[in-house]
Scaffold this motif. Structure first.
Motif, PDB file in Angstrom:
ATOM      1  N   THR A  94       0.827  -1.181   0.133  1.00  0.00           N
ATOM      2  CA  THR A  94      -0.055   0.074   0.005  1.00  0.00           C
ATOM      3  C   THR A  94       0.852   1.283  -0.075  1.00  0.00           C
ATOM      4  O   THR A  94       0.704   2.309  -0.866  1.00  0.00           O
ATOM      5  CB  THR A  94      -1.060   0.000   1.437  1.00  0.00           C
ATOM      6  N   HIS A 122      -6.937  -4.483  -6.175  1.00  0.00           N
ATOM      7  CA  HIS A 122      -7.143  -4.179  -4.862  1.00  0.00           C
ATOM      8  C   HIS A 122      -7.211  -2.687  -4.581  1.00  0.00           C
ATOM      9  O   HIS A 122      -6.805  -1.998  -5.342  1.00  0.00           O
ATOM     10  CB  HIS A 122      -5.845  -4.679  -4.044  1.00  0.00           C
ATOM     11  N   ASN A 174      -5.902 -10.896  -5.891  1.00  0.00           N
ATOM     12  CA  ASN A 174      -6.374 -11.568  -4.291  1.00  0.00           C
ATOM     13  C   ASN A 174      -7.619 -12.186  -4.175  1.00  0.00           C
ATOM     14  O   ASN A 174      -7.837 -13.100  -3.221  1.00  0.00           O
ATOM     15  CB  ASN A 174      -6.066 -10.592  -3.241  1.00  0.00           C
ATOM     16  N   ASP A 199       1.777  -4.803  -9.138  1.00  0.00           N
ATOM     17  CA  ASP A 199       1.387  -4.941  -7.776  1.00  0.00           C
ATOM     18  C   ASP A 199       1.947  -6.616  -7.201  1.00  0.00           C
ATOM     19  O   ASP A 199       0.936  -7.152  -7.915  1.00  0.00           O
ATOM     20  CB  ASP A 199       0.010  -4.773  -7.564  1.00  0.00           C
ATOM     21  N   GLN A 202       0.441 -10.404  -4.142  1.00  0.00           N
ATOM     22  CA  GLN A 202       0.018 -11.973  -4.229  1.00  0.00           C
ATOM     23  C   GLN A 202       1.047 -12.991  -5.032  1.00  0.00           C
ATOM     24  O   GLN A 202       0.619 -14.102  -5.118  1.00  0.00           O
ATOM     25  CB  GLN A 202      -1.384 -12.080  -4.693  1.00  0.00           C
ATOM     26  N   SER A 222       4.606  -6.776  -0.171  1.00  0.00           N
ATOM     27  CA  SER A 222       4.682  -6.779   1.271  1.00  0.00           C
ATOM     28  C   SER A 222       5.312  -7.954   1.844  1.00  0.00           C
ATOM     29  O   SER A 222       5.012  -8.938   1.495  1.00  0.00           O
ATOM     30  CB  SER A 222       3.271  -6.892   1.810  1.00  0.00           C
ATOM     31  N   HIS A 224       4.981  -9.228   5.191  1.00  0.00           N
ATOM     32  CA  HIS A 224       4.157 -10.040   5.958  1.00  0.00           C
ATOM     33  C   HIS A 224       3.254 -11.075   5.239  1.00  0.00           C
ATOM     34  O   HIS A 224       2.738 -11.975   5.645  1.00  0.00           O
ATOM     35  CB  HIS A 224       2.950  -9.175   6.751  1.00  0.00           C
ATOM     36  N   LYS A 225       3.390 -10.944   3.613  1.00  0.00           N
ATOM     37  CA  LYS A 225       2.672 -12.129   2.744  1.00  0.00           C
ATOM     38  C   LYS A 225       3.622 -13.093   2.596  1.00  0.00           C
ATOM     39  O   LYS A 225       3.254 -14.078   1.686  1.00  0.00           O
ATOM     40  CB  LYS A 225       1.938 -11.516   1.731  1.00  0.00           C
TER      41      LYS A 225
END
Ligand code: PMP
Length: 403
Positions: A94, A122, A174, A199, A202, A222, A224-225
């Motif tokens: 983001t 997203h 996603n 992006d 995913q 990201s 955390h994914k």
């Protein structure tokens, strides 16, 4: 290949229980669980090397800086970026997209210029462009979908005009779990002289990403994914763009000299990293990517595709099962009869099964599909066929209650 049952032992949370039932965690597209080596890396950093980076002459600050920069090289290597200065640490996908919308927007976009996104984006890849539209009056054009909910590449070709300045497109949806032909889309954009942001939120956890082979101008993801902590992510960019783009945030570390009359900016990547960075998060992200590299992203992808395939096979047994889109990776969205996704999700939760329901931060896509939302099961390297069986039995049980 790896044994997911052995892998599971490295993830402490996977042996916990929910309502007295073993946790079946199938919400990996939202966030992945963390292996012990990542959790330990965070603790070790605070126990042994914690000091603010880049600012100190003292030993700890130098060690922290070295580890932070080493993590940047790990990311560089992971996505095959030409140079580590093209890897900018952000808070996540983001923030990376907002950075590009703001800095690229301020530097290159004027009223009436066009940015192309797609129907399956997203909210993170919609709203930053709308903010820019509200601020400077850009035009947003949306790539439509074919009836099978895949990208309409021919329609995409027709969206370019002489005012088109950027394409911003998701690599993997996603919601639909489908992989977009991003290389083809990048080539089409480049043949129109237009750069592309991908992006990768995913895709990065599930497929080999090579930003040079893709020829992406920007690539974001990201941590955390991909088994790293929350609050850390990446913006990769081609130097030709990053060098010319205005900074995003102002503050410490992004400057060369500051005078009240005029400030000059630091070199890449620091120009875009104002303030104390999340160096512990970055170090842990480096650990997570090394963990993935040790297992092999291709092995992870193969395992997850097998789980998706198995899920689709077993779902065929369930009456009134409707698969949404054409999943080809590690996430499957579905609906069962007219059971509301939230009801199905809530009842599966009571069985210890964690899946996601709703619009998945893609309301325009859900509206386009004309459905109330979806139920989504999404896999990671530690998921097993037995967990898919538990999910299938859980859905059948809920469906019987509603029958
Ligand atoms: N884009 C896509 C395709 C996503 O799946 C997500 C997370 N669900 C995001 C962007 C936003 O990621 P984050 O919340 O980590 O910034």
């Amino acid at each position: 290949m790896f044994n997911p049952n052995e892998i599971r032992e490295q993830f402490p949370i996977l042996s916990t229980q929910v309502y007295g039932k073993p946790l079946v965690y199938l919400d990996n597209a939202a966030t992945t669980q963390k292996p012990r080596c990542v959790i330990d890396a965070i603790s070790e950093a605070y126990c042994t090397i914690n000091a603010n980076v880049h600012r100190g002459v003292h030993h700890l600050s130098q060690v922290a800086t070295e580890q932070f920069e080493e993590a940047r090289r790990t990311v560089q290597n992971f996505i095959n970026a030409p140079h580590s200065r093209q890897v900018i640490f952000t808070r996540g996908t983001t923030e990376s997209i907002n950075l590009v919308a703001s800095s690229f927007g301020n530097s290159f976009l004027k009223e009436g210029d066009r940015v192309i996104i797609s129907t399956m984006e997203h909210h993170s890849n919609i709203v930053p462009w709308q903010l820019l539209r509200d601020r400077i009056g850009i035009e947003i054009r949306v790539i439509p979908l074919l009836p099978d909910a895949t990208l309409d590449v021919e329609a995409y070709r027709g969206l370019f005009n002489e005012r088109t300045r950027l394409v911003s497109l998701t690599h993997v949806s996603n919601v639909l779990g489908c992989t977009n032909p991003v290389k083809e889309c990048i080539d089409i954009a480049h043949s129109n002289g237009v750069p592309v942001l991908i992006d990768g939120a995913q895709s990065t956890p599930h497929t080999k990403v090579d930003v040079q082979a893709l020829d992406a101008d920007f690539f974001v993801f990201s941590g955390h994914k991909v088994y790293a902590p929350t609050g850390i992510g990446v913006l990769y960019g081609k130097e030709e763009w990053l060098e010319k783009m205005q900074p995003y945030h102002g503050g410490g570390e992004m400057i060369q000299t500051v005078r009240f009359e005029k400030t000059t900016y630091n070199e890449l990547p620091y120009k875009f990293e104002a303030g104390t960075p999340d160096y512990v998060g970055a170090i842990a992200l480096g650990k997570a990517l090394e963990f993935v590299q040790q297992i092999g992203i291709e092995n992870i992808a193969r395992h997850e595709r097998m789980l998706t395939q198995y899920t689709l096979e077993r779902f065929a047994e369930i009456e009134n099962m409707r698969i949404i889109g054409k999943p080809d990776g590690s996430a499957v969205s579905f609906l069962v009869g007219d059971i509301h996704p939230a009801d199905l999700g809530t009842l599966l939760d009571r069985l210890g099964i964690a899946i996601r329901t709703g619009h998945h931060c893609a309301q325009p896509l859900i509206d386009h599909l004309g459905i109330p939302g979806t139920v989504r099961a999404s896999f990671a390297l530690y998921n097993t066929r037995e967990e898919v069986d538990t999910l299938v039995e859980g859905i059948k049980r809920v469906a019987r209650m509603f029958a």
